[in-house]
Motif scaffolding. Structure first.
Motif, PDB file in Angstrom:
ATOM      1  N   ALA A  33       0.833  -1.718  -0.098  1.00  0.00           N
ATOM      2  CA  ALA A  33      -0.190   0.379   0.121  1.00  0.00           C
ATOM      3  C   ALA A  33       0.977   1.298   0.252  1.00  0.00           C
TER       4      ALA A  33
ATOM      5  N   SER B   4      -4.104  -4.615  -9.841  1.00  0.00           N
ATOM      6  CA  SER B   4      -5.118  -4.160  -9.613  1.00  0.00           C
ATOM      7  C   SER B   4      -6.538  -4.715 -10.848  1.00  0.00           C
TER       8      SER B   4
ATOM      9  N   GLU C 111     -12.223  -0.543  -1.308  1.00  0.00           N
ATOM     10  CA  GLU C 111     -11.192  -0.498  -0.713  1.00  0.00           C
ATOM     11  C   GLU C 111     -11.211   0.476   0.682  1.00  0.00           C
TER      12      GLU C 111
ATOM     13  N   SER D  76     -10.077  -0.218   4.238  1.00  0.00           N
ATOM     14  CA  SER D  76      -8.469   0.315   5.333  1.00  0.00           C
ATOM     15  C   SER D  76      -9.630   0.611   6.374  1.00  0.00           C
TER      16      SER D  76
ATOM     17  N   PHE E  36      -6.770  -3.124  -2.637  1.00  0.00           N
ATOM     18  CA  PHE E  36      -7.695  -2.706  -1.824  1.00  0.00           C
ATOM     19  C   PHE E  36      -7.693  -1.520  -0.297  1.00  0.00           C
ATOM     20  N   THR E  37      -6.531  -1.226  -0.265  1.00  0.00           N
ATOM     21  CA  THR E  37      -6.011  -0.594   0.734  1.00  0.00           C
ATOM     22  C   THR E  37      -5.672   1.186   0.361  1.00  0.00           C
ATOM     23  N   ASN E  38      -6.019   1.774   1.228  1.00  0.00           N
ATOM     24  CA  ASN E  38      -5.738   3.378   0.910  1.00  0.00           C
ATOM     25  C   ASN E  38      -4.983   3.974   2.323  1.00  0.00           C
TER      26      ASN E  38
END
Length: 446
Positions: free
Chosen positions: A93, A110, A208, A212, A347-349
């Motif tokens: 990330a 992605s 996402e 998160s 999927f991870t901000n």
């Protein structure tokens, strides 16, 4: 001539022993892995990575292996914060957040995770193989006595999250859905990831964004669970009446630990793995098909129920159960790192995660873990379990990060003998949380 044969045999034996002792990364000697990594990283950084699953697999497996090595050998992280799994997610990330990876590479990964369906592919193998690979007697008997202890921990954790969440201004519903559920949800691959998918559409959110919020809860819950396991071990020594010193049942009877043994596993076989792959994908297809007629329940939950029914009633010959389990073991053993990198990328901000870390958030995580301990310990005692052992297995092994969390928690508690029960929590308990999530999300939306 005979002397030459003896020398050759001794040399071969020495070479085999040195190979066994040699340090490897995902099976490769370090120099060879370095070459593979150099080629892949060069393609990534120059934007020459092949498209589709080839480029995605190559880059995600290599990055996953590197991050796992870092997490496994970094003090504190490897002991309290989930080790390689957390480093895979947050490390990848960070590569996106700080624009280290080229956009073309991010797009390839992605697309593979989303449009390519790799996430669903992994979850299908995980659910089918883990449930069909369980001991059938254990599955049936656990539902009678052990699952109530799990349920006690879950209800206490959800209730405490709601009450404290409302009291500190976080929100009762938000605390239950985004803090308690992922912590109690069975880890990352079988917990937070499918939960984010379950929540996304009905809540009109992006997966996402949901993930998160869930990922830091999962990481912190795992850390708190490990520390709590050590404290429970000390409590058991100071209060012997609360502890069985590794024995779950106070009075052993029809659910003795000796019954909990793995069913006979067939030798690893390529054809069996292929059969297992087909079974996993068909069970997943069935869950999605059935979901068209039962929209109130998520397809993942319908799939879990179906597989559990097949296992409980023995509708599949052992050969096919073993096939599903072998496929699951391969997928979990060799592609988990790739999946976690994909989760970090797609999927991870990281920006949202940083914003999520607040005092409120930390308080809620600690409250959820403590409530899980108390609830599972209390109900476990009613079921005839020692409270300490029940709190560790039915409580903390629900609140940790799945398999790796089970090992860490039981090690901290000095109760590795309880691993079969910990696996029930991670597998069946985690599956139960997905089913519960499907009902809760529809309940809150009414």
């Amino acid at each position: 001539m005979n002397e030459q044969v003896v020398v050759n045999e001794n040399t071969a034996r020495e070479m085999m022993q040195s190979e066994k002792k040699a340090y490897t990364i995902i099976g490769f000697p370090v120099p060879l892995f370095a070459v593979l990594a150099a080629v892949t990283l060069a393609a990534i950084m120059t934007g020459k990575l092949p498209g589709g699953m080839i480029g995605a697999f190559a880059s995600m497996i290599i990055l996953g292996a590197i991050f796992f090595e870092i997490g496994t050998h970094t003090p504190i992280i490897n002991t309290y914060l989930g080790g390689g799994a957390i480093v895979c997610i947050f490390g990848s990330a960070a590569l996106v957040h700080y624009n280290i990876l080229p956009e073309a590479t991010v797009e390839i990964m992605s697309t593979f995770m989303r449009g390519g369906g790799f996430l669903d592919f992994y979850i299908a193998a995980l659910i089918t193989g883990s449930i069909l690979g369980m001991n059938r007697k254990l599955l049936i008997k656990a539902s009678v006595r052990y699952l109530p202890a799990i349920l006690g921990g879950v209800i206490a954790a959800m209730g405490a999250a709601a009450v404290v969440g409302a009291a500190i201004g976080f929100g009762a519903k938000e605390a239950m859905l985004f803090i308690a559920l992922p912590i109690m949800g069975g880890g990352m691959g079988a917990g937070a990831v499918p939960l984010s998918q379950i929540f996304a559409q009905p809540l009109n959110l992006e997966p996402e964004g949901v993930l998160s919020i869930m990922v830091p809860a999962l990481a912190m819950g795992n850390a708190v669970s490990i520390v709590a396991a050590g404290l429970l071990n000390k409590l058991g020594k100071n209060k012997p009446g609360l502890s069985g010193e590794g024995e779950l049942m106070i009075a052993k009877n029809d659910v003795a630990e000796k019954e909990i043994v793995p069913e006979k596993e067939l030798p690893l076989d390529i054809k069996l793995m292929g059969m297992g792959m087909l079974m996993a994908t068909v069970f997943f297809t069935w869950g999605n098909f059935l979901g068209q007629f039962v929209p109130a329940i998520h397809p993942y939950a319908l799939m879990i129920i179906t597989v559990a029914v097949f296992k409980a009633f023995g509708w599949l010959p052992h050969k096919f159960e073993s096939a599903a389990n072998q496929w699951f073991r391969f997928i979990m053993g060799y592609t988990t790192g790739a999946l976690l990198v994909g989760i970090g990328i797609a999927f991870t901000n990281l920006g949202q995660i940083i914003e999520a870390f607040t005092i409120q958030y930390i308080i809620l995580v600690v409250v959820v873990v403590i409530a899980a301990i108390l609830g599972s310990g209390f109900v476990g005692r009613l079921m005839g379990f020692y409270p300490i052992e029940s709190s560790i297995t039915a409580g903390l092994c629900m609140a940790n990060m799945g398999g790796t969390g089970d090992v860490a928690v039981l090690s901290a508690a000095d109760r590795m003998v309880l691993m079969p029960f910990a696996q029930i929590s991670s597998r069946i308990g985690g599956a139960f949380m997905l089913i519960l999530a499907s009902f809760l999300i529809n309940l809150f939306l009414r």
